[in-house]
Design a protein around this motif. Structure first.
Motif, PDB file in Angstrom:
ATOM      1  N   SER A 188      56.296  34.014  42.707  1.00 23.16           N
ATOM      2  CA  SER A 188      55.924  35.241  42.011  1.00 23.16           C
ATOM      3  C   SER A 188      56.841  36.336  42.529  1.00 23.16           C
ATOM      4  CB  SER A 188      54.465  35.593  42.290  1.00 23.16           C
ATOM      5  OG  SER A 188      54.166  36.874  41.772  1.00 23.16           O
ATOM      6  N   VAL A 189      57.548  37.016  41.637  1.00 23.60           N
ATOM      7  CA  VAL A 189      58.541  38.009  42.041  1.00 23.60           C
ATOM      8  C   VAL A 189      58.113  39.386  41.544  1.00 23.60           C
ATOM      9  CG1 VAL A 189      60.964  38.706  41.921  1.00 23.60           C
ATOM     10  CG2 VAL A 189      60.364  36.278  41.936  1.00 23.60           C
ATOM     11  N   LEU A 190      58.097  40.350  42.452  1.00 28.66           N
ATOM     12  CA  LEU A 190      57.918  41.756  42.121  1.00 28.66           C
ATOM     13  C   LEU A 190      59.244  42.461  42.355  1.00 28.66           C
ATOM     14  CD1 LEU A 190      54.500  42.477  43.888  1.00 28.66           C
ATOM     15  CD2 LEU A 190      54.922  42.606  41.433  1.00 28.66           C
ATOM     16  N   TRP A 191      59.767  43.142  41.325  1.00 25.41           N
ATOM     17  CA  TRP A 191      61.036  43.832  41.500  1.00 25.41           C
ATOM     18  C   TRP A 191      60.945  45.242  40.931  1.00 25.41           C
ATOM     19  CZ3 TRP A 191      60.008  40.006  38.090  1.00 25.41           C
ATOM     20  CH2 TRP A 191      60.270  40.228  36.725  1.00 25.41           C
ATOM     21  N   SER A 192      61.725  46.129  41.526  1.00 21.42           N
ATOM     22  CA  SER A 192      61.706  47.528  41.132  1.00 21.42           C
ATOM     23  C   SER A 192      62.319  47.711  39.754  1.00 21.42           C
ATOM     24  CB  SER A 192      62.483  48.367  42.155  1.00 21.42           C
ATOM     25  OG  SER A 192      62.656  49.686  41.684  1.00 21.42           O
ATOM     26  N   LEU A 193      61.655  48.477  38.906  1.00 24.47           N
ATOM     27  CA  LEU A 193      62.182  48.797  37.583  1.00 24.47           C
ATOM     28  C   LEU A 193      62.742  50.217  37.517  1.00 24.47           C
ATOM     29  CD1 LEU A 193      59.366  47.199  35.365  1.00 24.47           C
ATOM     30  CD2 LEU A 193      61.558  46.198  36.047  1.00 24.47           C
ATOM     31  N   ASP A 194      62.769  50.897  38.663  1.00 28.61           N
ATOM     32  CA  ASP A 194      63.231  52.284  38.670  1.00 28.61           C
ATOM     33  C   ASP A 194      64.544  52.467  39.430  1.00 28.61           C
ATOM     34  OD1 ASP A 194      62.433  51.942  41.274  1.00 28.61           O
ATOM     35  OD2 ASP A 194      60.698  53.279  41.158  1.00 28.61           O
ATOM     36  N   GLY A 195      65.219  51.351  39.721  1.00 26.43           N
ATOM     37  CA  GLY A 195      66.520  51.444  40.370  1.00 26.43           C
ATOM     38  C   GLY A 195      66.483  51.594  41.872  1.00 26.43           C
ATOM     39  N   ALA A 196      65.316  51.531  42.482  1.00 24.75           N
ATOM     40  CA  ALA A 196      65.220  51.681  43.939  1.00 24.75           C
ATOM     41  C   ALA A 196      65.882  50.505  44.638  1.00 24.75           C
ATOM     42  CB  ALA A 196      63.758  51.787  44.367  1.00 24.75           C
ATOM     43  N   THR A 197      66.455  50.749  45.801  1.00 26.00           N
ATOM     44  CA  THR A 197      67.150  49.710  46.568  1.00 26.00           C
ATOM     45  C   THR A 197      66.532  49.558  47.955  1.00 26.00           C
ATOM     46  OG1 THR A 197      68.796  51.324  47.298  1.00 26.00           O
ATOM     47  CG2 THR A 197      69.331  50.025  45.333  1.00 26.00           C
ATOM     48  N   SER A 198      65.231  49.526  48.023  1.00 24.77           N
ATOM     49  CA  SER A 198      64.544  49.353  49.299  1.00 24.77           C
ATOM     50  C   SER A 198      64.768  47.944  49.830  1.00 24.77           C
ATOM     51  CB  SER A 198      63.040  49.604  49.112  1.00 24.77           C
ATOM     52  OG  SER A 198      62.814  50.879  48.541  1.00 24.77           O
ATOM     53  N   PRO A 199      64.520  47.713  51.123  1.00 26.50           N
ATOM     54  CA  PRO A 199      64.680  46.361  51.675  1.00 26.50           C
ATOM     55  C   PRO A 199      63.767  45.357  50.992  1.00 26.50           C
ATOM     56  CG  PRO A 199      64.498  47.994  53.430  1.00 26.50           C
ATOM     57  CD  PRO A 199      64.182  48.706  52.149  1.00 26.50           C
ATOM     58  N   ALA A 200      64.213  44.113  50.955  1.00 23.83           N
ATOM     59  CA  ALA A 200      63.448  43.052  50.302  1.00 23.83           C
ATOM     60  C   ALA A 200      62.323  42.567  51.197  1.00 23.83           C
ATOM     61  CB  ALA A 200      64.380  41.884  49.940  1.00 23.83           C
ATOM     62  N   GLN A 201      61.282  42.021  50.571  1.00 22.49           N
ATOM     63  CA  GLN A 201      60.186  41.377  51.277  1.00 22.49           C
ATOM     64  C   GLN A 201      60.088  39.931  50.811  1.00 22.49           C
ATOM     65  OE1 GLN A 201      56.872  43.801  49.979  1.00 22.49           O
ATOM     66  NE2 GLN A 201      56.769  44.853  51.947  1.00 22.49           N
ATOM     67  N   ALA A 202      59.549  39.082  51.661  1.00 18.82           N
ATOM     68  CA  ALA A 202      59.277  37.698  51.280  1.00 18.82           C
ATOM     69  C   ALA A 202      58.020  37.241  52.001  1.00 18.82           C
ATOM     70  CB  ALA A 202      60.453  36.791  51.634  1.00 18.82           C
ATOM     71  N   PHE A 203      57.171  36.511  51.276  1.00 19.60           N
ATOM     72  CA  PHE A 203      55.935  35.991  51.844  1.00 19.60           C
ATOM     73  C   PHE A 203      55.764  34.540  51.425  1.00 19.60           C
ATOM     74  CE2 PHE A 203      55.242  40.489  50.706  1.00 19.60           C
ATOM     75  CZ  PHE A 203      55.018  41.030  51.961  1.00 19.60           C
ATOM     76  N   SER A 204      55.048  33.785  52.231  1.00 19.80           N
ATOM     77  CA  SER A 204      54.739  32.391  51.926  1.00 19.80           C
ATOM     78  C   SER A 204      53.253  32.155  52.132  1.00 19.80           C
ATOM     79  CB  SER A 204      55.532  31.440  52.829  1.00 19.80           C
ATOM     80  OG  SER A 204      56.911  31.524  52.564  1.00 19.80           O
ATOM     81  N   LEU A 205      52.666  31.366  51.249  1.00 23.44           N
ATOM     82  CA  LEU A 205      51.249  31.026  51.327  1.00 23.44           C
ATOM     83  C   LEU A 205      51.106  29.633  51.905  1.00 23.44           C
ATOM     84  CD1 LEU A 205      48.292  31.752  50.581  1.00 23.44           C
ATOM     85  CD2 LEU A 205      48.707  30.643  48.359  1.00 23.44           C
ATOM     86  N   ASP A 206      50.312  29.535  52.980  1.00 24.19           N
ATOM     87  CA  ASP A 206      50.004  28.256  53.607  1.00 24.19           C
ATOM     88  C   ASP A 206      48.490  28.089  53.576  1.00 24.19           C
ATOM     89  OD1 ASP A 206      49.786  25.964  55.085  1.00 24.19           O
ATOM     90  OD2 ASP A 206      50.344  26.878  56.995  1.00 24.19           O
ATOM     91  N   GLY A 207      48.002  27.387  52.546  1.00 27.54           N
ATOM     92  CA  GLY A 207      46.560  27.307  52.358  1.00 27.54           C
ATOM     93  C   GLY A 207      46.035  28.659  51.940  1.00 27.54           C
ATOM     94  N   GLN A 208      45.234  29.284  52.806  1.00 25.50           N
ATOM     95  CA  GLN A 208      44.711  30.622  52.546  1.00 25.50           C
ATOM     96  C   GLN A 208      45.380  31.678  53.419  1.00 25.50           C
ATOM     97  OE1 GLN A 208      42.497  31.181  50.001  1.00 25.50           O
ATOM     98  NE2 GLN A 208      42.882  29.020  49.598  1.00 25.50           N
ATOM     99  N   ALA A 209      46.390  31.294  54.184  1.00 20.47           N
ATOM    100  CA  ALA A 209      47.055  32.224  55.095  1.00 20.47           C
ATOM    101  C   ALA A 209      48.406  32.649  54.530  1.00 20.47           C
ATOM    102  CB  ALA A 209      47.248  31.576  56.463  1.00 20.47           C
TER     103      ALA A 209
END
Length: 280
Positions: A188-209
């Motif tokens: 699932s990807v969330l990306w800025s639609l207003d041209g912002a260049t903030s640092p990227a984030q990444a997350f992973s789901l392991d079960g419920q964590a």
């Protein structure tokens, strides 16, 4: 100008007419290299069909694409020969003694290492060819994930490597390195639609964590190698490549629909069978 026939896909070399998973894997590697190409002398070692060399040349690189297959080089010249700054030649990338020292600023070798036995000689050649401040991008499958876990042997691979083996090969030749993992994932990807260049984030789901970062086991490794760590500074921590046609996801959706339809039809047949077997 006559249209160049499409090169037949044998499984040994990727061709750009192939779609879905293999397409995203191969195009992403060249897209990753593309921002590094402008104004640089680039060697695309084992360039295959030539689509990647053409992409890098279009980004402003002066590109030499080499491949061992004379027919493959002929195809690449016919299809992409008009691209400014691009040339193709036939050569064995494990024997590049005919090229002068320090003659390239960027060397690309994508999914080549596992196809050759003389891996040490190939990497020695790349190290010799890199100019001061130069960068090598080299990719290869992780033998553990690609072969051991799947149980599938690629007949075109002669020497696959585990991660420690791959890193050891590079460490003896390139003091500065960064190692990236590559794998096609559902995200699932969330990306800025207003041209912002903030640092990227990444997350992973392991079960419920939920954990920070991408925690999946890579199918492939891509190593960025240099003599000077400053050459690695422009590389991102995360690179995302998307297919606007969503070919892989669309194929998945079709299979889900087919499966559901098949299960519904089986349920219908089972119900009809029970009806006919029921006593009157």
């Amino acid at each position: 100008m006559a249209q160049v026939p499409v090169m037949a896909f044998t499984g040994e070399r990727y061709t750009p007419e192939r779609d879905r998973e293999i397409a995203q894997e191969h195009w992403h590697r060249y897209a990753f290299a593309r921002p590094l190409a402008a104004g640089r002398r680039v060697l695309d070692a084992a360039c295959g069909e030539g689509y990647g060399s053409a992409m890098i040349a279009a980004a402003g690189g002066q590109v030499l694409g080499l491949d061992i297959g004379e027919d493959v080089v002929a195809h690449a010249r016919a299809r992409y020969g008009g691209t400014p700054g691009l040339a193709f030649a036939q050569a064995d990338v494990t024997a590049l003694d005919h090229l002068p020292d320090a003659s390239f600023d960027l060397v690309l070798s994508f999914e080549t290492l596992e196809h050759v036995e003389a891996q040490e000689r190939m990497l020695d050649g790349f190290a010799r060819l890199l100019a001061p401040g130069g960068l090598l991008l080299v990719s290869t499958p992780d033998r553990h994930v690609y072969t051991d876990l799947t149980g599938v042997q690629n007949p075109h691979h002669v020497r696959e490597l585990y991660r420690p083996e791959f890193e050891a090969l590079l460490a003896g030749r390139f003091p500065a390195r960064r190692l990236f993992g590559q794998k096609l994932l559902f995200q699932s990807v969330l990306w800025s639609l207003d041209g912002a260049t903030s640092p990227a984030q990444a997350f992973s789901l392991d079960g419920q964590a939920i954990h920070d970062g991408v925690a999946n086991a890579p199918m492939y490794f891509l190593a960025a190698c240099a003599r000077d760590a400053a050459a690695l500074a422009a590389l991102p921590a995360l690179s995302v490549f998307g297919d606007q046609a969503e070919g892989v996801y669309e194929a998945y959706r079709r299979e889900v629909v087919n499966f559901r339809n098949a299960m519904a039809y089986i349920a219908h047949l089972e119900a009809e069978l029970k009806r006919r077997q029921a006593p009157e």
